[in-house]
Scaffold this motif. Structure first.
Motif, PDB file in Angstrom:
ATOM      1  N   ASP A 236       1.099  -1.444  -0.055  1.00 53.71           N
ATOM      2  CA  ASP A 236       0.098  -0.148  -0.004  1.00 53.71           C
ATOM      3  C   ASP A 236       1.417   0.942  -0.269  1.00 53.71           C
ATOM      4  OD1 ASP A 236      -2.060  -1.320  -0.454  1.00 53.71           O
ATOM      5  OD2 ASP A 236      -2.943  -1.512   1.765  1.00 53.71           O
ATOM      6  N   THR A 237       1.644   0.837   0.484  1.00 52.44           N
ATOM      7  CA  THR A 237       2.941   2.399   0.723  1.00 52.44           C
ATOM      8  C   THR A 237       3.086   2.439   0.036  1.00 52.44           C
ATOM      9  OG1 THR A 237       3.059   2.063   3.010  1.00 52.44           O
ATOM     10  CG2 THR A 237       4.640   3.382   2.113  1.00 52.44           C
ATOM     11  N   ILE A 238       3.832   1.133  -1.259  1.00 51.52           N
ATOM     12  CA  ILE A 238       4.383   2.250  -2.547  1.00 51.52           C
ATOM     13  C   ILE A 238       3.532   1.903  -3.413  1.00 51.52           C
ATOM     14  CG2 ILE A 238       5.667   0.271  -4.306  1.00 51.52           C
ATOM     15  CD1 ILE A 238       6.497  -2.045  -2.715  1.00 51.52           C
ATOM     16  N   SER A 239       2.632   1.844  -3.896  1.00 49.18           N
ATOM     17  CA  SER A 239       1.353   1.835  -3.918  1.00 49.18           C
ATOM     18  C   SER A 239       0.464   3.831  -4.097  1.00 49.18           C
ATOM     19  CB  SER A 239      -0.028   1.360  -4.127  1.00 49.18           C
ATOM     20  OG  SER A 239      -1.212   1.781  -5.237  1.00 49.18           O
ATOM     21  N   GLU A 240       0.789   4.530  -3.297  1.00 44.05           N
ATOM     22  CA  GLU A 240       0.710   5.534  -2.541  1.00 44.05           C
ATOM     23  C   GLU A 240       1.831   6.755  -2.331  1.00 44.05           C
ATOM     24  OE1 GLU A 240       0.060   5.928   1.161  1.00 44.05           O
ATOM     25  OE2 GLU A 240      -2.099   4.431   1.660  1.00 44.05           O
ATOM     26  N   ASN A 241       2.800   5.977  -2.703  1.00 44.97           N
ATOM     27  CA  ASN A 241       4.218   6.678  -3.379  1.00 44.97           C
ATOM     28  C   ASN A 241       4.879   6.195  -4.601  1.00 44.97           C
ATOM     29  OD1 ASN A 241       4.299   7.987  -0.552  1.00 44.97           O
ATOM     30  ND2 ASN A 241       5.270   6.713   0.310  1.00 44.97           N
ATOM     31  N   TRP A 242       3.827   5.377  -5.357  1.00 45.83           N
ATOM     32  CA  TRP A 242       4.327   5.114  -6.485  1.00 45.83           C
ATOM     33  C   TRP A 242       4.772   7.202  -7.603  1.00 45.83           C
ATOM     34  CZ3 TRP A 242       7.287   1.508  -8.683  1.00 45.83           C
ATOM     35  CH2 TRP A 242       7.922   1.618  -9.875  1.00 45.83           C
ATOM     36  N   GLY A 243       3.740   8.171  -7.565  1.00 45.79           N
ATOM     37  CA  GLY A 243       2.711   8.760  -8.675  1.00 45.79           C
ATOM     38  C   GLY A 243       3.705  10.252  -7.901  1.00 45.79           C
ATOM     39  N   PRO A 244       4.255  11.061  -9.029  1.00 46.82           N
ATOM     40  CA  PRO A 244       4.892  12.336  -8.375  1.00 46.82           C
ATOM     41  C   PRO A 244       3.423  12.859  -7.392  1.00 46.82           C
ATOM     42  CG  PRO A 244       4.452  12.122 -11.113  1.00 46.82           C
ATOM     43  CD  PRO A 244       3.668  10.796 -10.154  1.00 46.82           C
ATOM     44  N   ASP A 245       3.788  14.251  -6.836  1.00 49.39           N
ATOM     45  CA  ASP A 245       3.575  15.160  -6.468  1.00 49.39           C
ATOM     46  C   ASP A 245       4.832  16.346  -6.225  1.00 49.39           C
ATOM     47  OD1 ASP A 245       1.056  16.230  -5.211  1.00 49.39           O
ATOM     48  OD2 ASP A 245       2.580  16.100  -3.024  1.00 49.39           O
ATOM     49  N   TYR A 246       4.028  17.163  -7.506  1.00 50.69           N
ATOM     50  CA  TYR A 246       5.393  18.083  -7.773  1.00 50.69           C
ATOM     51  C   TYR A 246       4.527  19.261  -6.820  1.00 50.69           C
ATOM     52  CZ  TYR A 246       8.017  15.402 -10.643  1.00 50.69           C
ATOM     53  OH  TYR A 246       8.721  14.432 -11.229  1.00 50.69           O
TER      54      TYR A 246
END
Length: 887
Positions: A236-246
């Motif tokens: 779940d943590t990997i999934s949450e942090n996979w995309g960007p949040d610039y």
């Protein structure tokens, strides 16, 4: 006796080595053993080797320590939080692939010969030449000096972040404490590289312990108490942090690339100290690639684990992330970060001065002469630059500057390897076999692509700065020839271009005088008639193809050929110094005449061959008969070979020094032979020397209707778009006085008439006729121009050449009818119009049938006596001017 011979042989081998120009050191401590192909070193050399560094200490550890620096410990977690695991892996992967490809290219170059002091600078300069090496080497030095600043800023920032202790404030402490730390590290480098290398082992040990503590802390996070924001590794943590949040200062992937790339730039830390390595060609590939692969693995795994073990907010906001996740205690990482940054700063401050010293000793930039032979001065310059950059006070502001410097350098290293590989020189024999030119080309594209992706304007500034240095060094030409790879590339391009120039395809639009100067040289290799080269410069203006050729008289033996080579080298240096932009050629022959004839036949290559010969009118020919015989024979041979001929009467008058003439340039048009007379006048008038001259055209004609001739000539000039506004004067004259200028024209006109008749049916017989016509008048595509131009040809010189000359109505001048001393009315006519002219261009007379060569020389002397700067011109049957209708 045997012992004596052995000693003499050993001494001879020492001399051979010290004067060699291959990969040997030139050190008299080296000598060949009795066994062929083997050599030994003296005891002094062996002792010196004991103080040099191994692969581990000299390359692997410095590279590892430079790469595992400040970005890993205080920025990588933040970059992962903003870019996400996916894009951060892409970001790190791009940077690591770029440095991996660069390391492969560097390994190939490093194993192709001995790497001297300067490391990467040495490789680039000896591969691409002094201008490229000096430009990129200077950028790399600045990048390395700035990298030291980045590590110092990182150390101060990490200290404040982990301890919470600030003397003033965050930015103020970076400047104050950074200045102090920079001074201390420079002092340590002043003490000696050996102590820096020993200290590096301690620093690197602390870094590796910190990295291990981070790995253990991440793996055990799920089974122990951890601060808020940390979790165990979960999907779940990997999934949450996979995309960007610039956002904020980290607003795009390009921004993050600029910040992160300096963390992988330590791959050249070993090559920078190549002069201190025991065996650079072995140590650099193994140590560099080993460190690069090790650190790439560490970076990629940490990106994934950071994103898998923490919330995004914790990644973005927690500057103590790596310390808090470490196990068993955060103090291991705190100490490791400080030692890592300090150690990397030490390594950068050790490499940059040696790089600057290598550039200075190559004498590329006069401003660096003060650093010659002084490592301490180079260290002081590095200290000043690094301390100045520390005053910026921001890691994120310094990192992009370093990125551009290093990407530029890495790009050129890859380009060097690619260039050397595709040129495939016999001397390109690297012992490192795991490379390919295409791989180096990809690495080069990665480097320059990343530069423009990060910041196109910063990339342009770096390129413009490097280009300025390149142009300056190339203009000064202070460095010696190092046999760079660009020379091989230029040779390949020249060969390809020459093969594309078909010598059998000639068109009047492409015709230009490609001049062979038939000259002579002094014993020192300087030309005897500098006026020939000055005239050549006026005509060519540094453009087009030309050769200054001369003969060294002597037997065909080794001594003469060596003397010829020495003479040609001196002549080449003279021409280069005077910037005449022409080639030179010295041939050996039993006589001067035979040598000049060889040049006329053999000068040039493929489609780039002379079509015009330039001579100086011989002096003192009256006293030495052979001069007249040689001149007339060579000029006639050039004409028979199909070359146009230019002769400078009073060649010394053409040796003008910066003068700009504004008088008259007179064209005395006695016979038409393709338009060369007008073309040469046009080329001279374009030069800066004669641009201010007024062009006047005088037509010497036997026609009974001067007004008609003048109208035809003006029409002719207009249609050929040359000297349209110049005044034209037609002067009636008895043909027998100008017979020697045009006695061969009947044959030319007869052929022209024949071709005019054939041109009427040109469309139906285009293929068969084109080859015949283009060989003589180059009129295969000119239609009615044949008729119009030929009509004017007849009126200039003779109304009906076939009847006037061949019919015998005009008296021929032969040996039985020589000119007397006063029989030169043409000279009086010339003086009446052009006595004070700055330049006179007219036709070169022909030798009459049965006329003695001395009589011919006397005729020319009397005709042009008392005139200065006379250019005698003889064209061929080929057309040299383009008609207006056929543009």
């Amino acid at each position: 006796m045997e012992g004596k011979e052995g000693a003499e042989g050993k001494d001879l081998n020492r001399k051979l080595l010290t004067t060699g120009n291959d990969l040997e050191t030139g050190d008299p401590d080296f000598y060949f053993d009795k066994k062929p192909g083997t050599w030994k070193r003296t005891a002094s050399e062996k002792v010196d080797d004991e103080h040099k560094l191994s692969t581990l200490m000299g390359v692997f550890i410095p590279c590892l320590q430079n790469i595992l620096g400040v970005i890993l410990f205080i920025r990588l977690s933040i970059l992962t939080g903003y870019a996400g695991i996916g894009e951060c892996l892409l970001l790190v992967g791009l940077c690591c692939i770029t440095t991996f490809l660069t390391a492969i290219s560097m390994s190939a170059i490093a194993t192709n010969g001995k790497i001297e002091k300067g490391g990467s600078y040495f490789m680039i300069s000896r591969s691409l030449g002094p201008p490229s090496g000096g430009a990129v080497g200077t950028l790399f030095f600045l990048g390395t000096a700035c990298a030291a600043s980045m590590y110092i800023i990182g150390a101060i920032e990490a200290f404040g972040t982990y301890t919470g202790v600030y003397v003033t404030n965050k930015q103020g402490d970076i400047r104050l404490l950074g200045f102090i730390l920079s001074s201390v590290l420079c002092f340590l480098n002043y003490v000696g590289l050996k102590y820096v290398s020993k200290a590096a082992v301690v620093f690197l040990g602390a870094v590796l312990v910190s990295v291990l503590a981070m790995y253990v802390g991440i793996w055990s996070a799920g089974g122990r108490s951890v601060p808020d924001g940390f979790k165990g590794i979960t999907g779940d943590t990997i999934s949450e942090n996979w995309g960007p949040d610039y956002g904020g200062d980290y607003d795009s992937l390009q921004t993050l690339l600029a910040i992160f790339f300096p963390s992988v730039t330590g791959i050249m830390a070993g090559s920078n100290r190549s002069g201190d390595l025991k065996d650079p060609s072995v140590a650099i590939p193994k140590g560099t690639l080993g460190a690069q692969l090790t650190t790439s693995t560490i970076y990629l795994t940490f990106v994934f684990f950071f994103g898998a073990v923490s919330t995004r907010e914790n990644l973005q906001d927690n500057e103590s992330f790596v310390a808090e996740i470490a196990w068993p205690t955060k103090y291991l990482v705190m100490v490791g970060v400080l030692l890592s940054t300090i150690g990397a700063g030490l390594q950068s401050l050790a490499g940059a001065p040696r790089l600057l010293l290598a550039i200075a000793e190559d004498d590329l930039l006069p401003v660096l002469n003060t650093f010659k032979g002084s490592l301490n001065k180079s260290l002081l310059a590095t200290y000043v630059i690094s301390t100045a950059v520390v005053m910026i006070g921001s890691l994120n502001a310094v990192a992009p500057i370093i990125t551009m410097f290093f990407l530029m350098c890495y790009g050129f290293v890859n380009f060097c390897c690619f260039l050397l590989g595709i040129v495939d020189s016999p001397n390109w024999r690297p012992t490192w076999k795991y490379y390919h030119p295409f791989v180096s080309f990809i690495g080069c594209c990665f480097c320059f692509g990343l530069m423009f992706a990060i910041s196109w304007w910063s990339a342009l500034i770096a390129i413009v700065f490097a280009s300025g240095l390149f142009a300056y060094i190339n203009f000064k030409k202070q460095a010696e020839d190092w046999g760079d790879g660009l020379t091989g590339l230029k040779a390949e391009r020249a060969k390809s271009t020459l093969l594309q120039l078909d010598p059998t395809k000639r068109h009047v639009k492409n015709w230009k005088p490609q001049i062979l100067v038939c000259g002579y040289v002094e014993k020192n290799g300087h030309p005897k008639n500098p006026g020939l080269l000055k005239f050549l410069k006026s005509v060519k203006n540094g453009k087009g193809f030309s050769i200054y050729g001369c003969t060294l008289v002597g037997p065909y033996d080794g001594k003469t050929f060596m003397k010829a080579k020495e003479t040609q080298d001196n002549l080449h240096r003279y021409i280069k110094e005077k910037r005449y932009n022409t080639f030179s050629k010295v041939v050996v022959a039993p006589t001067t005449q035979e040598g000049l004839l060889n040049l006329i036949q053999n000068a040039g290559l493929g489609g780039l061959q002379p079509n015009t010969c330039l001579f100086a009118w011989p002096t003192e020919w009256e006293k030495e008969n052979y001069r007249a015989d040689r001149f007339v024979s060579v000029v006639n041979s050039a004409t028979n070979y199909g070359h146009c001929v230019l002769v400078l009467k009073n060649a010394d008058d053409f040796e003008y020094h910066g003068e700009k003439f504004n008088g008259n340039m007179d064209i005395w048009w006695i016979c038409y032979e393709g338009g060369l007379l007008l073309l040469m006048a046009y080329l001279l008038h374009r030069s800066k020397f004669f641009r201010g001259c007024k062009v006047r055209i005088f037509i010497v004609s036997v026609s009974a209707n001067p007004a008609e001739i003048e109208a035809d000539i003006k029409f002719f000039l207009k249609e050929f778009r040359i000297f349209i506004d110049s005044p034209v004067e037609v002067i009636g004259y008895e043909y027998e006085d100008i017979e020697q200028f045009s006695h061969n024209l009947p044959d030319l006109y007869k052929r022209a008439k024949q071709y005019m008749d054939e041109v009427e049916n040109l469309e139906s017989r285009k293929e068969s006729l084109a080859r015949r016509i283009s060989g003589v008048l180059n009129l295969s595509r000119q239609g009615s121009i044949v008729s119009e131009a030929a009509n004017i040809m007849y009126k200039i010189g003779v109304d009906d050449p076939a009847s006037s000359v061949q019919g015998g109505s005009v008296r021929k001048r032969t040996v039985d009818n020589p000119f007397d001393e006063n029989d030169s009315p043409l000279n009086a006519l010339l003086k009446s119009r052009s006595a004070n002219s700055d330049m006179i261009l007219t036709n070169l007379p022909y030798v009459m049938e049965g006329q003695e060569k001395r009589d011919y020389m006397k005729f020319v002397e009397r005709t042009f006596h008392g005139l200065k700067r006379v250019v005698l011109i003889r064209g061929t049957a080929e057309q040299q001017l383009v008609y207006n209708k056929f543009q």
